[in-house]
Design an enzyme around this catalytic site. Sequence first.
Site, PDB file in Angstrom:
ATOM      1  CB  SER A   9      -0.908   0.013   1.222  1.00  0.00           C
ATOM      2  OG  SER A   9      -1.479   1.304   1.345  1.00  0.00           O
ATOM      3  CG  HIS A  34      -3.774  -1.534  -1.862  1.00  0.00           C
ATOM      4  ND1 HIS A  34      -4.867  -2.278  -2.267  1.00  0.00           N
ATOM      5  CD2 HIS A  34      -4.200  -0.757  -0.838  1.00  0.00           C
ATOM      6  CE1 HIS A  34      -5.916  -1.960  -1.501  1.00  0.00           C
ATOM      7  NE2 HIS A  34      -5.537  -1.034  -0.632  1.00  0.00           N
ATOM      8  CG  ASP A  36      -5.166   2.442   0.518  1.00  0.00           C
ATOM      9  OD1 ASP A  36      -6.134   1.659   0.431  1.00  0.00           O
ATOM     10  OD2 ASP A  36      -4.033   2.091   0.895  1.00  0.00           O
ATOM     11  CG  MET A  38      -8.447   7.262   2.235  1.00  0.00           C
ATOM     12  SD  MET A  38      -7.524   7.345   3.782  1.00  0.00           S
ATOM     13  CE  MET A  38      -6.775   5.709   3.773  1.00  0.00           C
ATOM     14  CG  HIS A  67      -9.292   0.222  -0.881  1.00  0.00           C
ATOM     15  ND1 HIS A  67      -8.749  -0.021   0.360  1.00  0.00           N
ATOM     16  CD2 HIS A  67     -10.638   0.252  -0.687  1.00  0.00           C
ATOM     17  CE1 HIS A  67      -9.711  -0.128   1.261  1.00  0.00           C
ATOM     18  NE2 HIS A  67     -10.871   0.037   0.650  1.00  0.00           N
ATOM     19  CG  MET A  69     -11.419   3.366   1.754  1.00  0.00           C
ATOM     20  SD  MET A  69      -9.855   3.313   2.646  1.00  0.00           S
ATOM     21  CE  MET A  69      -8.725   3.365   1.258  1.00  0.00           C
ATOM     22  CG  MET A 138     -11.925  -2.541   4.678  1.00  0.00           C
ATOM     23  SD  MET A 138     -10.367  -2.197   3.839  1.00  0.00           S
ATOM     24  CE  MET A 138      -9.435  -1.385   5.137  1.00  0.00           C
ATOM     25  CG  ASP A 176      -6.462  -2.784   2.791  1.00  0.00           C
ATOM     26  OD1 ASP A 176      -5.376  -2.529   3.345  1.00  0.00           O
ATOM     27  OD2 ASP A 176      -7.074  -1.974   2.067  1.00  0.00           O
TER      28      ASP A 176
HETATM   29  C1  DX5 Z   1      -6.589   1.584   5.245  1.00  0.00           C
HETATM   30  C2  DX5 Z   1      -6.090   1.276   3.850  1.00  0.00           C
HETATM   31  C3  DX5 Z   1      -4.988   0.317   3.839  1.00  0.00           C
HETATM   32  C4  DX5 Z   1      -3.746   0.789   4.569  1.00  0.00           C
HETATM   33  C5  DX5 Z   1      -3.088  -0.413   5.143  1.00  0.00           C
HETATM   34  O1  DX5 Z   1      -7.724   2.335   5.179  1.00  0.00           O
HETATM   35  O2  DX5 Z   1      -7.134   0.737   3.066  1.00  0.00           O
HETATM   36  O3  DX5 Z   1      -4.647  -0.105   2.521  1.00  0.00           O
HETATM   37  O4  DX5 Z   1      -2.835   1.495   3.765  1.00  0.00           O
HETATM   38  O5  DX5 Z   1      -2.039   0.001   5.921  1.00  0.00           O
HETATM   39  P1  DX5 Z   1      -1.364  -0.973   6.988  1.00  0.00           P
HETATM   40  O6  DX5 Z   1      -0.845  -2.152   6.236  1.00  0.00           O
HETATM   41  O7  DX5 Z   1      -0.287  -0.111   7.577  1.00  0.00           O
HETATM   42  O8  DX5 Z   1      -2.429  -1.344   7.982  1.00  0.00           O
HETATM   43 ZN    ZN Z   2      -6.569  -0.229   1.065  1.00  0.00          ZN
END
Ligand code: DX5
Ligand code: ZN
Length: 221
Positions: A9, A34, A36, A38, A67, A69, A138, A176
Site C-alpha cells: 500500500s 495498492h 488508497d 480517501m 481501493h 474509500m 478490511m 487489507d
Molecule cells: C486503510 C487502507 C490500507 C492501509 C493499510 O484504510 O485501506 O490499505 O494502507 O495500511 P497498513 O498495512 O499499515 O495497515
Molecule cells: Zn486499502
Amino acid sequence: MEHPIIAPSLLAADFGNLQRDVEMVNASAAAWHHIDVMDGLFVPNISYGMPVIQAIARHATKPLDVHLMIVDPDRYTDTFAQLGAYSLTVHYEACTHLHRSLQHIHKAGMKAGVALNPHTPVHLLEDVLEDIDLVCLMSVNPGFGGQQFIPRTYAKIRELRSMIRAQGCGTHIEVDGGVTLENAPALLEAGADVLVAGSTVFRAADPTGTIAELAALPLPQ
Ligand code: DX5
Ligand code: ZN
C-alpha cells in the site's frame, strides 16, 4: 506450490520520494500496487487524488489495485479507467446499487472489487459474488495505515472462502489492514490469497526483503 499476491500500500510510502518507492515495488516480488483513495467523508481522512495517481501510474510497471474509500464511487469509475487502474474496489457501504456499480466497472474494462468494513458480514455478498473479481476484507477500520489487525477477520475469510467454493467462482480474497509477517501465514491458511501491506513493508529496514518474505509464503493446497 502457489503463492499469494502481495500488494504494497503506497499510503505508507514516502510521498517526497514517491518515484523511488514505486520503483522499489516494481523491482520487488510484489504483484500489484495498492492505491488508497480517501475523500474525508466516507472515511475521516483524505489521502491523494488524480494528479498523484497519474504520477504513480507513470512510474508503476505492475497493475494498479485501486481501493476507493469514497462516497458514491460511480462518479469516478470512468476517470479511474482512464488513469489506468487494473482493478477498482468500491465499498459495499458506499454503494446503493452495488450490482450496477460492478457492471459499470466491468464495462469500463477493469476488474471489479468490493470492500467490506469490519462490521459488514460477508453473507451480504452472496447474491453478487459471481460478479466480483475481488473481495477486500478490511481488517482495520478504513482511513489510516498502521492500525491494529482485527482478529474476527479470520472467521470472515473462512466464511467467504466457503461461499466462493460453493459458487465455484474465482473471486480473490484480499485482506487489507494490519497485515504483518506474523499474521500473514494464518490469513493465507484461512483462505486469503491477496495481502495488502503498508506499514509492514514501508516501515521495514528492508522493504524489498519483506515483500519477498510475504510473497514466498505458501497458499494451502
Ligand atoms: C486503510 C487502507 C490500507 C492501509 C493499510 O484504510 O485501506 O490499505 O494502507 O495500511 P497498513 O498495512 O499499515 O495497515
Ligand atoms: Zn486499502
